[in-house]
Motif scaffolding. Structure first.
Motif: not given
Length: 303
Positions: A12-17, A19, A30, A93, A97
């Motif tokens: 799973n990926t997660n890049f809070p900045e 959408k 994203y 941005s 990562y």
């Protein structure tokens, strides 16, 4: 499977900045800007329409790097949506990562996607074989009598499908595709699909791989009709080892063969929750993906 190998699997990926624009069985997409998307290939694997609990080491990197190889190889035939896969050139941005994204991501231009899958078949296999046995046709196309399973068609055939948001894509005729995208556009997409396939299949055959069939996705950008998404990977294509090819039966392949064999062996009912995989099955599947990359490019993937 060693802890080091398990640590290398990205499920799973997660890049809070950013959408999340879309999440598929393998790729997370994203939104970076109005003009740019970030494609990230995870190590998820699906079988029988379900994502399994276990990932395949390095699978996402292999798929990403194979697509990049083909984008470059086919650039003289059709433009593509790639901006860069060099994480050092990514916008600020997502720069932090870089370690997570390196090798398994690409920054691409947004495209207005056509709502069809452009499927091309050089050999008769899978759902096409089932349809041919029942009707003597594939996607409404009359075919020679007495074809055997895995035979080559006299000429590759174009067999489009719908793009399903849930469930299965549906095979459609070329006339139905004309109703969806228009006669002129459908003709362009068909001709382009066949040109791309023939060039890639000839190259791959010289590297010991038969590309039995594959699917492409196209969209419109300021470059015109543009090749997008993944391209000619073991997930979007049937890759067969040429030295083991023998018509009249199903063929060995470079994709999920070990996974499917294992799931059939344990008599999974093909209903959720999807099971995990033993370490040896995941590792052997990983090796198949890495082998496909090496066969195609002549280089070993740096993992």
């Amino acid at each position: 499977m060693s802890p080091q190998v398990l640590d290398s699997v990205l499920l799973n990926t997660n890049f809070p900045e950013l959408k999340l624009h879309a999440s598929g069985k393998v790729r997370d997409v994203y939104s970076v800007s109005d003009q740019q998307l970030l494609f990230v290939a995870t190590d998820r694997i699906s079988a029988f329409d379900y994502i399994l609990a276990t990932g395949i080491p390095n699978k996402g990197r292999v798929l990403n790097q194979i697509s990049l190889f083909w984008f470059d190889f086919l650039a003289d035939v059709v433009p593509n949506h790639l901006i860069t896969a060099d994480v050092e050139k990514y916008p600020a941005s997502i720069a932090k990562y870089a370690d997570q994204l390196r090798g398994r991501s690409m920054l691409v231009q947004r495209a207005e996607m056509f709502p069809v899958e452009c499927v091309v078949r050089g050999y008769i296999s899978g759902s096409a074989w089932k349809e041919y046995k029942a009707t003597g046709k594939v996607s409404g196309i009359e075919l020679p009598a007495e074809l055997k399973e895995s035979d080559a068609f006299p000429e590759p055939i174009f067999t489009p499908s719908t793009k399903a948001t849930t469930g299965h894509d549906e095979n459609i005729s070329f006339d139905q595709m004309c109703d969806i995208v228009g006669v002129e556009t459908a003709g362009h997409l068909r001709d382009l699909t066949l040109r791309v396939y023939k060039k890639a299949a000839a190259y791959a055959r010289g590297r010991g791989i038969i590309i039995a069939d594959t699917k492409f996705e196209f969209g419109r950008t300021d470059k015109g009709i543009t090749l997008a998404d993944e391209v000619l990977t073991p997930d979007s294509s049937r890759f067969w080892p040429a030295d083991k090819y023998a018509p009249g039966r199903a063929q060995d392949s470079y994709d999920k063969q070990y996974v499917r064999d294992y799931l059939e062996q344990i008599h999974w009912n093909k209903q959720p929750p999807a099971p995990g995989l033993p370490a040896d099955v995941a590792q052997r599947t990983s090796e198949k993906y890495l082998e496909a990359y090496y066969q195609l490019t002549g280089h070993k993937l740096n993992v």
